[in-house]
Design a protein around this motif. Sequence first.
Motif, PDB file in Angstrom:
ATOM      1  N   GLY A  15      -9.966 -18.987  14.322  1.00 55.76           N
ATOM      2  CA  GLY A  15      -9.797 -17.585  14.641  1.00 55.76           C
ATOM      3  C   GLY A  15      -8.537 -17.325  15.450  1.00 55.76           C
ATOM      4  N   TYR A  19      -5.436 -15.008  14.272  1.00 54.24           N
ATOM      5  CA  TYR A  19      -5.056 -13.888  15.124  1.00 54.24           C
ATOM      6  C   TYR A  19      -3.544 -13.915  15.366  1.00 54.24           C
ATOM      7  N   MET A 242     -14.019 -13.102  15.397  1.00 53.94           N
ATOM      8  CA  MET A 242     -13.304 -12.359  14.368  1.00 53.94           C
ATOM      9  C   MET A 242     -14.029 -12.342  13.033  1.00 53.94           C
ATOM     10  N   VAL A 243     -14.796 -13.391  12.740  1.00 55.15           N
ATOM     11  CA  VAL A 243     -15.491 -13.419  11.450  1.00 55.15           C
ATOM     12  C   VAL A 243     -16.514 -12.287  11.351  1.00 55.15           C
ATOM     13  N   GLU A 246     -14.514  -9.464  10.066  1.00 53.52           N
ATOM     14  CA  GLU A 246     -14.121  -9.804   8.695  1.00 53.52           C
ATOM     15  C   GLU A 246     -15.273  -9.517   7.733  1.00 53.52           C
TER      16      GLU A 246
END
Length: 332
Positions: A15, A19, A242-243, A246
């Motif tokens: 991640g 980023y 972050m996933v 996503e």
Amino acid sequence: MTIPFLIPDSATPSGGTLYDLRLARAWPGLRIVALPGAWPCPGPAGTRALERALDRVPDGGRVLLDGLVACALPEVIVPHARRLRPVVLVHLPLALEGGLDPDTARDLDIRERRVLESCAAVVATGRWAADHLGARHGLPEVAVVPPGVASAPLAPGTSPGTPPRLLCVASLTPRKGHRVLFEALRHLTDLDWECVCVGPGRPPPAPAGVRFTGPLHGADLDAAYDRADLLVLPSLAETYGMVVTEALARGIPVLASDVGGVPEALGGTSRSGTPGMLVPAGSVEEWSRALRLWLGDPRSRHRWRVAAHARRATLRGWDESAHALRHVLDQV
């Protein structure tokens, strides 16, 4: 004039790496400088590469450093901070990485504090992370630049009549909590499901129905999301996740640990409800209960999916993240 952005040179997706690269792509004012080494313990070659990169920055110049590159080497960063304006972007405090012995964690914490105290500014990737860093190291101010997310088409998921598919996108490290997920799934052999784990690392023992793909990129990763009905993130520690965004960008609901900045990524409720559920980190019983609810109740699956579609419209893009970071650096 571009600002050098010093990041780890790594072919392994994470991640933090994604980023960094997406931020630089959204803002041409950043110039990526990838440094060799197994950061945060780069060895002599990586340390020399960091020193050379900082030596090339003129006096008074601004430089942005990924926390993995900067925070373990105060003997390099602190002297340069006297003539430069370094800004450190912290994805995860070094001592929070799983599997560290107490002495190593304590040493990394001390080193990180020395680095962050010397810098012109510190940036975190979410509000929880900023508050945590400020309290942990006594920092008067930590800026917040949350991750963006690229727009994506809605994921169709699995076809009717096929087992629901869980997707876990995370490195196979202790901190990501795969053991908790697999123990919970072992209690659900009476239900139909399959689970796909995407990420680098050695696969741990897992129940039947779990499949490991290794790291995926580009179209292959997009295809994994397209076939997913639920994202699962059983992390024991997470500064943002972050996933989560996503998945939500594709309208996929989320079941995740209630830890760190994950609630921030999942977002609040809407008229359609919450786009998933948060459960206590590390609790096999609670993970099993939540998975049984989702797998065994089509109405719950529908509600979560509708709420995920609603949350999708509220997500920020990488251009907004780049604008926020530029504002921080303009103040330095």
